[in-house]
Design an enzyme around this catalytic site. Structure first.
Site: not given
Ligand SMILES: CNc1ncnc2c1ncn2[C@@H]1O[C@H](COP(=O)(O)O)[C@@H](O)[C@H]1O
Length: 423
Positions: A47, A234
């Protein structure tokens, strides 16, 4: 698994033995940290915002403070102390919504942060990267969703090199509305032809949202040939009962995390009456979906069931142990290296030490996941030849060409079905 036939694993009994032996000179089959760093790696689950270094957040914060002395967001060193990795799912998501999105919210900061993230993956030995991000509009700076995405795309474009190729996945947040999800897919379709946007993801707080409202968005993504990857299982109890079935009906090629679906790992849940559905597991294996696994994230965020009765799940409890012996390709990923502080080569090293994965097997993990990338065949071919050449240079028994490696993979496929039962 047939790769083990090529390189039998020594019968180490404890992890200490194993870590010791992997570093010793008597067992050259065991990867050390240097091997993991040099191994040409593929990162498919990262991410963007979660990959920003704390130092970079600090740079952005200081610049902002200079320009606006009244800017009252806490110093990142205070909000996210150096070295802290123990965020759980209740503290993890607010980190973004309450902090990072108030800091990285302008064209300059998005570009600056993206560049740092790309540099870090490249210097860690990543040769192909699929970053993902939720398109976000920032009213306070006037940055629209589209401008946010085009800023990232032009940063990626200016960074492309022979060493590392980068693609972008646009993510739908589980808390998006149906319309917002459709907008994200529209954006992905609009920019797909430029060659960097390759797919769509579903992410965000797994305890929130009703995935039924995203049917149309994913259908549209599929019709337009975008890759589909979904954060999957998850948490143990999904917000709606048949969520996993619905997600599979979106026809993803890849699943992220895939934690709470394995019967073998859920005897406690069985007793509690929320047993997992083997049907889901069978379906995933039959479709040979690629499983994106993030070890450190799952351990530090306490997402794993406790299988050894010692509190939260540890590395040894990780379901990597299960998946890497199936015929589903496994793509190790960092998830959020800025939060969990474990880069991709370290994730490979952790897998190797905790699960006795030898050099050839580690190499094979990467090789076998190439077909699961969302880029086109020419990129897959580039990665395969790169991996084959590297394997040979490093004296791994990789065969003479692509096909001889695939023979091994075919053999694994035959074993697939039974091990669901054994599991
Ligand atoms: C346990 N791991 C995870 N599970 C679910 N969603 C996740 C995550 N890790 C990150 N994000 C998602 O990615 C966003 C940040 O990157 P971006 O702003 O999009 O680049 C977070 O706000 C969350 O919604």
């Amino acid at each position: 698994m047939s790769t083990a036939h090529h390189h039998p694993r020594p019968e180490s009994t404890t992890l200490a033995d194993l870590i010791g032996s992997s570093r010793g000179s008597e067992t050259p089959d065991w990867p050390d940290e240097d091997f993991c760093k040099r191994l040409p790696k593929i990162e498919l689950h990262a991410h963007l915002t979660g990959s920003i270094r704390r130092e970079t957040l600090g740079e952005i914060w200081r610049k902002r403070k200079e320009q606006e002395p009244d800017f009252d967001l806490e110093d990142p060193l205070v909000a996210i102390p150096p070295g802290k990795v123990d965020f759980d799912l209740t503290t993890f998501f607010p980190l973004f919504s309450k902090y990072t999105y108030n800091l990285v919210n302008s064209e300059w900061s998005v570009e600056h942060a993206t560049r740092q993230v790309l540099c870090d993956f490249e210097s860690d030995g990543v040769v192909y990267l699929e970053l993902r991000t939720i398109p976000r509009a920032f009213d306070e700076t006037g940055l629209t969703k589209e401008k946010y995405i085009t800023t990232i795309l032009s940063t990626i474009d200016s960074f492309q090199s022979e060493t590392m190729r980068t693609k972008l996945i646009l993510a739908i947040d589980r808390q998006n509305t149906k319309e917002e999800a459709l907008d994200t897919v529209e954006l992905a379709i609009k920019y797909k032809s430029e060659g960097i946007v390759v797919g769509v993801d579903l992410c965000g707080n797994p305890a929130a949202g009703d995935v039924r409202i995203f049917r149309e968005a994913f259908k549209k993504a599929k019709q337009n040939d975008l890759g589909i990857t979904l954060h999957f299982a998850e948490i143990e109890r999904q917000p709606i009962k048949d969520e996993l079935d619905i997600l599979l009906s979106f026809e993803p090629q890849r699943l992220g995390h895939a934690i709470h679906i394995e019967r073998m790992m859920s005897s406690q849940s069985h007793r509690a009456g929320n047993h997992m559905d083997d049907r889901i597991l069978r379906e995933i294996r039959q479709r040979k979906l690629c499983i994106e696994l993030c070890l450190s994230c799952n351990v530090y965020a306490k997402m794993l069931p406790d299988r050894h009765g010692n509190g939260n799940g540890s590395f040894q409890d990780h379901h990597f142990k299960y998946w890497w012996k199936t015929d589903c390709p496994v793509a190790l990923g960092t998830d959020d290296v800025g939060v969990f502080l474990s880069d991709l080569s370290n994730e490979y090293y952790l897998a190797s030490t905790h699960f006795r994965v030898n050099k050839y097997e580690l190499w094979h993990l990467v090789f076998y996941s190439i077909d699961a990338i969302f880029a086109d065949q020419s990129e897959k071919d580039r990665l395969k030849s790169l991996l084959l050449a590297w394997g040979k240079e490093n004296n791994l028994d990789v065969g003479d060409d692509d096909e001889s490696v695939n023979e091994i993979i075919d053999h694994e496929d035959e074993e697939g079905e039974n091990s669901t039962e054994q599991a």
